[in-house]
Write a protein that holds these residues in place. Structure first.
Motif, short mmCIF file in Angstrom:
data_model
loop_
_atom_site.label_atom_id
_atom_site.label_comp_id
_atom_site.label_asym_id
_atom_site.label_seq_id
_atom_site.Cartn_x
_atom_site.Cartn_y
_atom_site.Cartn_z
N GLU A 178 0.36 3.99 -2.94
CA GLU A 178 0.08 5.22 -2.33
C GLU A 178 1.04 6.19 -3.17
OE1 GLU A 178 -0.10 5.28 1.73
OE2 GLU A 178 -1.79 4.15 1.97
N ASP B 251 0.77 -1.17 -0.09
CA ASP B 251 -0.03 0.00 0.17
C ASP B 251 0.95 1.26 0.04
OD1 ASP B 251 -2.40 -1.66 0.02
OD2 ASP B 251 -2.65 -1.11 2.09
N TYR B 252 1.94 1.21 0.66
CA TYR B 252 3.01 2.39 0.68
C TYR B 252 3.40 2.60 -0.61
CZ TYR B 252 3.46 1.65 5.78
OH TYR B 252 3.18 1.53 7.10
N LYS C 176 0.13 6.30 -7.03
CA LYS C 176 -0.96 6.97 -7.13
C LYS C 176 -0.84 8.56 -7.11
CE LYS C 176 -5.71 7.57 -5.66
NZ LYS C 176 -6.80 7.13 -4.44
#
Length: 194
Positions: free
Chosen positions: A129, A125-126, A132
């Motif tokens: 993110e 997820d890091y 993104k």
């Protein structure tokens, strides 16, 4: 999955986590990684060993939790003016940080002490993110942006493989090839859609 309870920001749980994490970092620097034990860490943190065992289960899960916190990016990705430059700079920085001795140790710790794969998902997820954020910025400039999953598969996955198993070629030329392939693949996929 780690037995991490949810905590209120600034609450006792957060203070315990902070003091135990700091104790791990301090002791690792002072006595070395092989000398770390839960009782030693607990004494340095000012908590009982049972507090550490209750929260983290064992030393491996504690080291995994510390690693995940250390792997969290501390700033948004730099803006270099366009998608390719942003991705290329991010990939170089990611490769440098993760392939350092500390980075490789943190990645391994995050995965080894993570029976439920929650920490692996957090680490993923890091990266997602960060990618993104790069994509949102590029889309705001009117650029075509590959989806995050494409970037994870084309840039992050090969970097992690190399970092863990074949760290000899992590040059900027290598990361540039990954970025170029990711951007080229997303263009060809987009061209085939009607």
């Amino acid at each position: 999955m780690s037995a991490r309870p949810t905590s209120r920001p600034g609450g006792r749980s957060a203070r315990v986590q902070q003091s135990v994490h700091q104790a791990v970092r301090d002791l690792e620097a002072e006595v070395g990684r092989d000398a770390l034990t839960v009782p030693l860490i607990a004494a340095r943190a000012g908590v009982t060993p049972s507090t550490v065992y209750r929260r983290w289960g064992d030393l491996r899960e504690l080291l995994s939790d510390v690693a995940v916190e250390r792997l969290r990016p501390d700033a948004p990705p730099a803006d270099h003016g366009d998608l390719r430059a942003d991705l290329a700079a991010w990939a170089v920085q990611f490769a440098e940080e993760m392939s350092s001795a500390a980075g490789r140790t943190y990645v391994r710790d995050a995965l080894l002490g993570d029976p439920g794969q929650g920490n692996a998902l957090l680490c993923s997820d890091y990266a997602a993110e960060q990618l993104k954020a790069i994509g949102v910025r590029a889309a705001g400039r009117g650029e075509a942006v590959p989806d995050v999953e494409t970037l994870l598969d084309a840039v992050v996955a090969p970097l992690i493989y190399r970092i863990l198993f074949r760290p000899s070629d992590l040059s900027s030329a290598y990361t540039d090839r990954l970025v170029a392939a990711a951007l080229g693949a997303s263009r060809s996929l987009g061209a085939g859609k009607s």
